[in-house]
Design an enzyme around this catalytic site. Sequence first.
Site, PDB file in Angstrom:
ATOM      1  N   HIS A  70      -2.477  16.208 -26.145  1.00  0.00           N
ATOM      2  CA  HIS A  70      -2.502  14.787 -25.776  1.00  0.00           C
ATOM      3  C   HIS A  70      -3.748  14.056 -26.281  1.00  0.00           C
ATOM      4  O   HIS A  70      -3.712  12.846 -26.454  1.00  0.00           O
ATOM      5  CB  HIS A  70      -2.393  14.620 -24.259  1.00  0.00           C
ATOM      6  CG  HIS A  70      -0.993  14.841 -23.741  1.00  0.00           C
ATOM      7  ND1 HIS A  70      -0.315  16.028 -23.921  1.00  0.00           N
ATOM      8  CD2 HIS A  70      -0.141  14.021 -23.069  1.00  0.00           C
ATOM      9  CE1 HIS A  70       0.892  15.920 -23.365  1.00  0.00           C
ATOM     10  NE2 HIS A  70       1.020  14.725 -22.847  1.00  0.00           N
ATOM     11  N   LYS A 125       1.953  11.213 -11.169  1.00  0.00           N
ATOM     12  CA  LYS A 125       1.126  10.329 -12.003  1.00  0.00           C
ATOM     13  C   LYS A 125       1.911   9.052 -12.269  1.00  0.00           C
ATOM     14  O   LYS A 125       3.049   9.108 -12.755  1.00  0.00           O
ATOM     15  CB  LYS A 125       0.786  10.991 -13.330  1.00  0.00           C
ATOM     16  CG  LYS A 125      -0.407  11.917 -13.251  1.00  0.00           C
ATOM     17  CD  LYS A 125      -0.873  12.288 -14.645  1.00  0.00           C
ATOM     18  CE  LYS A 125      -2.008  13.267 -14.588  1.00  0.00           C
ATOM     19  NZ  LYS A 125      -2.399  13.735 -15.935  1.00  0.00           N
ATOM     20  N   ASN A 156      -2.606  18.530 -20.637  1.00  0.00           N
ATOM     21  CA  ASN A 156      -2.986  17.559 -21.673  1.00  0.00           C
ATOM     22  C   ASN A 156      -3.052  18.197 -23.055  1.00  0.00           C
ATOM     23  O   ASN A 156      -3.524  17.568 -24.009  1.00  0.00           O
ATOM     24  CB  ASN A 156      -4.335  16.921 -21.323  1.00  0.00           C
ATOM     25  CG  ASN A 156      -4.249  16.105 -20.052  1.00  0.00           C
ATOM     26  OD1 ASN A 156      -3.211  15.511 -19.773  1.00  0.00           O
ATOM     27  ND2 ASN A 156      -5.301  16.097 -19.257  1.00  0.00           N
ATOM     28  N   GLU A 215      -5.750  16.844 -10.903  1.00  0.00           N
ATOM     29  CA  GLU A 215      -6.258  17.174 -12.226  1.00  0.00           C
ATOM     30  C   GLU A 215      -7.762  17.447 -12.261  1.00  0.00           C
ATOM     31  O   GLU A 215      -8.505  16.881 -13.068  1.00  0.00           O
ATOM     32  CB  GLU A 215      -5.912  16.051 -13.225  1.00  0.00           C
ATOM     33  CG  GLU A 215      -5.968  16.532 -14.662  1.00  0.00           C
ATOM     34  CD  GLU A 215      -5.497  15.483 -15.660  1.00  0.00           C
ATOM     35  OE1 GLU A 215      -4.348  15.043 -15.520  1.00  0.00           O
ATOM     36  OE2 GLU A 215      -6.268  15.140 -16.558  1.00  0.00           O
ATOM     37  N   LYS A 245       5.752  22.764 -14.012  1.00  0.00           N
ATOM     38  CA  LYS A 245       5.057  21.531 -13.622  1.00  0.00           C
ATOM     39  C   LYS A 245       4.766  21.538 -12.119  1.00  0.00           C
ATOM     40  O   LYS A 245       3.662  21.208 -11.682  1.00  0.00           O
ATOM     41  CB  LYS A 245       5.912  20.314 -14.020  1.00  0.00           C
ATOM     42  CG  LYS A 245       5.314  18.978 -13.664  1.00  0.00           C
ATOM     43  CD  LYS A 245       4.220  18.537 -14.623  1.00  0.00           C
ATOM     44  CE  LYS A 245       3.473  17.312 -14.146  1.00  0.00           C
ATOM     45  NZ  LYS A 245       3.813  16.101 -14.838  1.00  0.00           N
ATOM     46  N   ARG A 253      -4.398  21.525 -13.972  1.00  0.00           N
ATOM     47  CA  ARG A 253      -3.513  20.439 -14.443  1.00  0.00           C
ATOM     48  C   ARG A 253      -4.001  19.853 -15.774  1.00  0.00           C
ATOM     49  O   ARG A 253      -3.219  19.322 -16.555  1.00  0.00           O
ATOM     50  CB  ARG A 253      -3.382  19.341 -13.373  1.00  0.00           C
ATOM     51  CG  ARG A 253      -2.318  18.315 -13.732  1.00  0.00           C
ATOM     52  CD  ARG A 253      -1.904  17.464 -12.544  1.00  0.00           C
ATOM     53  NE  ARG A 253      -0.886  16.506 -12.937  1.00  0.00           N
ATOM     54  CZ  ARG A 253      -0.208  15.737 -12.106  1.00  0.00           C
ATOM     55  NH1 ARG A 253      -0.441  15.807 -10.816  1.00  0.00           N
ATOM     56  NH2 ARG A 253       0.705  14.901 -12.551  1.00  0.00           N
ATOM     57  N   HIS A 293       6.145   9.185 -27.676  1.00  0.00           N
ATOM     58  CA  HIS A 293       5.047   9.960 -27.090  1.00  0.00           C
ATOM     59  C   HIS A 293       5.166  11.455 -27.419  1.00  0.00           C
ATOM     60  O   HIS A 293       4.196  12.090 -27.839  1.00  0.00           O
ATOM     61  CB  HIS A 293       5.047   9.737 -25.575  1.00  0.00           C
ATOM     62  CG  HIS A 293       4.061  10.568 -24.835  1.00  0.00           C
ATOM     63  ND1 HIS A 293       2.701  10.386 -24.960  1.00  0.00           N
ATOM     64  CD2 HIS A 293       4.235  11.607 -23.972  1.00  0.00           C
ATOM     65  CE1 HIS A 293       2.080  11.275 -24.197  1.00  0.00           C
ATOM     66  NE2 HIS A 293       2.985  12.019 -23.585  1.00  0.00           N
ATOM     67  N   HIS A 312      -2.527  11.010 -28.053  1.00  0.00           N
ATOM     68  CA  HIS A 312      -2.801   9.656 -27.539  1.00  0.00           C
ATOM     69  C   HIS A 312      -3.561   8.831 -28.563  1.00  0.00           C
ATOM     70  O   HIS A 312      -3.315   7.631 -28.712  1.00  0.00           O
ATOM     71  CB  HIS A 312      -3.638   9.728 -26.258  1.00  0.00           C
ATOM     72  CG  HIS A 312      -2.815   9.965 -25.023  1.00  0.00           C
ATOM     73  ND1 HIS A 312      -3.380  10.244 -23.800  1.00  0.00           N
ATOM     74  CD2 HIS A 312      -1.485   9.953 -24.822  1.00  0.00           C
ATOM     75  CE1 HIS A 312      -2.426  10.391 -22.898  1.00  0.00           C
ATOM     76  NE2 HIS A 312      -1.262  10.225 -23.491  1.00  0.00           N
ATOM     77  N   ARG A 364       0.818  -1.232   0.000  1.00  0.00           N
ATOM     78  CA  ARG A 364       0.000   0.000   0.000  1.00  0.00           C
ATOM     79  C   ARG A 364       0.845   1.273   0.000  1.00  0.00           C
ATOM     80  O   ARG A 364       0.406   2.332   0.447  1.00  0.00           O
ATOM     81  CB  ARG A 364      -0.968   0.014   1.185  1.00  0.00           C
ATOM     82  CG  ARG A 364      -1.932  -1.151   1.173  1.00  0.00           C
ATOM     83  CD  ARG A 364      -3.139  -0.856   2.048  1.00  0.00           C
ATOM     84  NE  ARG A 364      -4.065  -1.985   1.987  1.00  0.00           N
ATOM     85  CZ  ARG A 364      -4.046  -3.004   2.824  1.00  0.00           C
ATOM     86  NH1 ARG A 364      -3.159  -3.048   3.797  1.00  0.00           N
ATOM     87  NH2 ARG A 364      -4.916  -3.982   2.702  1.00  0.00           N
ATOM     88  N   GLU A 366       7.284  18.458 -25.037  1.00  0.00           N
ATOM     89  CA  GLU A 366       6.676  18.782 -23.735  1.00  0.00           C
ATOM     90  C   GLU A 366       7.182  20.139 -23.219  1.00  0.00           C
ATOM     91  O   GLU A 366       6.471  20.846 -22.518  1.00  0.00           O
ATOM     92  CB  GLU A 366       6.972  17.681 -22.699  1.00  0.00           C
ATOM     93  CG  GLU A 366       6.419  16.305 -23.061  1.00  0.00           C
ATOM     94  CD  GLU A 366       4.916  16.140 -22.804  1.00  0.00           C
ATOM     95  OE1 GLU A 366       4.263  17.092 -22.336  1.00  0.00           O
ATOM     96  OE2 GLU A 366       4.405  15.044 -23.111  1.00  0.00           O
TER      97      GLU A 366
HETATM   98  N1  GLY Z   1       1.814  14.641 -17.856  1.00  0.00           N
HETATM   99  C1  GLY Z   1       0.738  15.439 -17.461  1.00  0.00           C
HETATM  100  C2  GLY Z   1       0.524  15.506 -15.989  1.00  0.00           C
HETATM  101  O1  GLY Z   1       1.367  15.096 -15.231  1.00  0.00           O
HETATM  102  O2  GLY Z   1      -0.489  15.959 -15.563  1.00  0.00           O
END
Ligand code: GLY
Length: 368
Positions: free
Chosen positions: A250, A146, A247, A239, A229, A243, A267, A254, A124, A188
């Site tokens: 993306h 993430k 994206n 998010e 960031k 946040r 990516h 994606h 955990r 990025e």
């Molecule tokens: N890669 C996007 C984020 O960390 O929210």
Amino acid sequence: MKIMLHTDIYGGQGLSTICIGRGLLRHIGQFAARTVKGRKAVVVSDSNVGNLHLEPVLASLRESGFSAESVCVPAGEDSKSLQMLSVLWNTFHGYGITRTDLVVALGGGVVGDLTGFAAATWLRGVRVIQVPTSLLAFVDSSIGGKTGIDLPFGKNLAGAFYQPRWVIGDPDVLRTLPEAEFVQGMAEVVKYGCIFDKAFFEDLEKAAAEGPLSDSFVEQMIAKSAGWKVDVVNRDEREGGVRTLLNFGHTLGHAAEKVLGYGYVPHGVAVGVGMVAAAKLSEKLGHAQVGLAERIAALLKALKLPTSMDEIGNGLFTAETLFEAMLSDKKKLGADLHFVLLHGIGEGFVAPLKPEFVRDLLPEILSV
Ligand code: GLY
């Protein structure tokens, strides 16, 4: 040792400290010893990174009193899998990693996401240190918690928000990064300029026009991007708001990765093309002036990144297949697609758009 960035994320699960500076790789043990009670550590790397950077990390941990072992996963997106997650759990079990011990993710986005998730779920949650070795990981994936793996039906579908206790970035490791890897990370970096910071975007335009980026520019650029960031994650860790802007590019990126098969295009390359398409969509919808997509495409081109789906698709996809892939993206909320668009450079926002509406515009926005 010169620290370029030392800053904190105050996450729901506690503090995450981001430290970037040349030479830090050899001091990881000292950072770990300050914040980890146990004295066992497992360093996870991949078949590319392991040969280059594993030894100094293991040596530093051992000098600081850790009994440190390592495990290597195959390099590449395919390792972000349930199978590799299980390999890591087995390894943690084999080394007797307890809740007070340490896991270190030494690598790019794949190693970071996979290892972060394995650490989040082992007993955990066991302490993790992210040590980025790709540009993309330095400026984005290693920071902000993430973690996750890909499933057959989509990218990052199983995962957790789990803040690393430390992110220790040593830009010296970028010297051994293959050029294509560096280039994809630049997408990025450009993203931060597009959504938040016009002056930064202009600095990138100027630097790219002058030729290869200097070491000192790269250092500043990493610190600036990582700083953005951290700022965003501090404002919106899970998010629910700002946040989401990260994206940008993306949704279509994606989708392209999914249609082509994960790993077929890097990516960052897919995100770059997705950003140009999203800028074109912003123009078409009247949110931005015509010329915005061209400007972003020009910067990406100067940085040696592709700018259109045609360039990366190799004739393998159509607007229809991209649309289907986009619909299965987890960032689709309810009936709407939540698209990050721009009012201009540095002015990102989120627009809920009806899927059919986007589908009708796709053929127009896919090539610049
Ligand atoms: N890669 C996007 C984020 O960390 O929210």
